[in-house]
Design an enzyme around this catalytic site. Sequence first.
Site, mmCIF file in Angstrom:
data_model
loop_
_atom_site.group_PDB
_atom_site.id
_atom_site.type_symbol
_atom_site.label_atom_id
_atom_site.label_comp_id
_atom_site.label_asym_id
_atom_site.label_seq_id
_atom_site.Cartn_x
_atom_site.Cartn_y
_atom_site.Cartn_z
ATOM 1 N N THR A 1 -15.860 -55.239 -40.531
ATOM 2 C CA THR A 1 -15.046 -54.799 -41.668
ATOM 3 C C THR A 1 -15.588 -55.338 -42.984
ATOM 4 O OG1 THR A 1 -13.545 -56.682 -41.629
ATOM 5 C CG2 THR A 1 -12.971 -54.818 -40.225
ATOM 6 N N CYS A 2 -15.057 -54.765 -44.073
ATOM 7 C CA CYS A 2 -15.399 -55.196 -45.439
ATOM 8 C C CYS A 2 -14.603 -56.424 -45.844
ATOM 9 C CB CYS A 2 -15.074 -54.083 -46.427
ATOM 10 S SG CYS A 2 -16.137 -52.662 -46.301
ATOM 11 N N ASP A 3 -14.299 -57.293 -44.900
ATOM 12 C CA ASP A 3 -13.463 -58.453 -45.168
ATOM 13 C C ASP A 3 -14.313 -59.696 -44.970
ATOM 14 O OD1 ASP A 3 -10.092 -59.067 -44.815
ATOM 15 O OD2 ASP A 3 -11.539 -60.672 -44.537
#
Lengths: 400, 400
Positions: free
Chosen positions: A341-343
């Site tokens: 994810t973009c986390d």
Amino acid sequence: MTDPSATADVTDRPSGAAESVVPQRVREFLDSTETPCLVVDLAVVRRNHGALRSALPDARICYAVKANPAPEVVGALAALGASFDVASPGEIDLCLAQGAGPERISYGNTIKKRRDIAHAYERGVRLFVTDSEPDLVNIAEVAPGAQVFCRILVDNKGSRTPFGRKFGCPPETAVRLLRQARELGLDPYGVSFHIGSQQLDPAAWEHGISAARQVFEGLAGHGIALRMVNLGGGLPGSYTEAAPPLAEYARRIEQSLDRHFGADRPDLLVEPGRQIVADAGVLRSEVVLVTPSAADDRRWVYLDVGRYNGLAETEGEAITYRLRTSRDGDPCGPVVLAGPTCDGDDVIYQRNVYELPLTLRGGDWVDLLSAGAYTASYSSVCFNGIAPLATYCVDGDERA
Amino acid sequence: MTDPSATADVTDRPSGAAESVVPQRVREFLDSTETPCLVVDLAVVRRNHGALRSALPDARICYAVKANPAPEVVGALAALGASFDVASPGEIDLCLAQGAGPERISYGNTIKKRRDIAHAYERGVRLFVTDSEPDLVNIAEVAPGAQVFCRILVDNKGSRTPFGRKFGCPPETAVRLLRQARELGLDPYGVSFHIGSQQLDPAAWEHGISAARQVFEGLAGHGIALRMVNLGGGLPGSYTEAAPPLAEYARRIEQSLDRHFGADRPDLLVEPGRQIVADAGVLRSEVVLVTPSAADDRRWVYLDVGRYNGLAETEGEAITYRLRTSRDGDPCGPVVLAGPTCDGDDVIYQRNVYELPLTLRGGDWVDLLSAGAYTASYSSVCFNGIAPLATYCVDGDERA
């Protein structure tokens, strides 16, 4: 959480040992399925249940459904006569649907709405944990006459995922609550404690059993004879850090019971989750990308599974899964493992240095072993548009 | 993560101010719905989009779908002509289904499978981020001729949820990658950076804009004229800690652009998530239980929402929501706030001391304000048998 300053070298690649680690029926399934996915071997679930029954023959085994609520897992255990530790109405309905009668259900969450207690009672559940007066009063009002046990707060030292102070009350409060339980028309049945999940010290139960005895004696002074000790969970799965054998846990628990209860042995409950289902699961992921690091010589290996779609227990790197890859046998080097994810928090292992094959690239697979517990049910519904981790159950002859 | 040694007093109960905080159409909906649930006011989504368009009139607004992928939110923004920053094929399909053409989609995740890039390209997406050679090569091969921008790594100081080193490369690597992009037949379009989510320092973009200019100059030396700077996200929602007004962010960003680009102003992209949707959401929870603490005078207030069914961003207490309760106006005292699962980590606020009404009890409600971003989509599928957080969208005239 583990000590964030420690750095462990957890190289663990049993080169060529893949066949002995993962049965053929599971490997065949993994190779034919979209990633990421969790494959649970029901034969291993049954074997682990049998091993615990042999190790603690006097204890009633209440499977902690939260560890893996796959209906097939619950059904396999129900067929073996297991009981169930449930956290919510949803888990009660699941167990009933899988053939467990309500007499085999223990409502083990101290945090329940009044209408959740009523839901359980209406379906025949008669065993409830408590650790506070407001909850006890709710139980008395909507589950009249039920058996209750009180959770006491004990030391979680030695646990990889300790509980903090969220659950349990001091022994003296337990005495007061269980007296009040009788006054409210409930059946004060016993005491529970939990020494923390993935407990690596087999002697950790001593303190809880000692504290339980204290509560028994406190109530005996008021003419109430408690009859049950609930040993909670904490029995380990097989991660990179070796745990003692199950028999050693059983031996130390039996010693503590002898020491504190002698011939006056109470009913025993135990709430295994991880011990039953962790080693039964293999999580297959695909390598999305392998990139060089800007800072050092550790490559970044991005998998299609991470913190938000199955690996919630890698928060703080508490649980360190053993890995195998499609390139095992090739020379290895250190990596940072991260999720898709973009986390920025979706990093799996950074403090713990894993070594993976230098040849690893996008499209290869990485298996996380002993991933059957606390993975799929934690998955987010769709964070970053990514589907939750799928679970598949396979079954077969243990000797296959 | 925030500094775990800090202790903040975040008493924030605008007594009697509920009406001004939550519009009537939202309150009516909350009062008629099962908890926990998130109610998103589409009128506020549109208002926030308009405010950003006014503040940064030259920037193309790419809504970060991950913040809240409710189809109604995406649809409302698509109808306003917004563009979209997506993290996965799932988010691409969602945007297309809600009426955004592929020319309005920016594939903003540096971690993508080769087949994910192909999925995007087949549907018409032509704009991709990258920060590594393996990813760049994949883009060149399956998305020939596409526009690419390179994410550079910048300081995240001032962010409540910084990114660490997972994303982005040094400016000199960006120069190399964007040169390689042209050699591979791609269109080297620009540079992106992200100064960290919930960024409280409006001057934080200066460093990224300066570094972007450096990349522009590096490529100019090779005859490549970049044309775009992507300012990323980071614009704040309204939590207990006050953030400067949007205009102040815009002013500081414009100053930095003037300083580093002057009249040679590039195309601008901005990727707001929280700024668009956080303040549009109210999360209604029910109090499960209020119990005394064994250790001090802080009651424990257990809600039916927690870390695993919506409040993922309370990990490390990074995001501190403002609260209102059904007992506001009554005298208050300190509490620990915790979620409903049997998980010791499912504690919402312990270090941050909230004060809530002394009269609060099971069955009352607690609303978490500005909870529209990074909540529902993080929910676990069924941890502890608890259903994911439901989202409902309401709409209405802003003046209602």
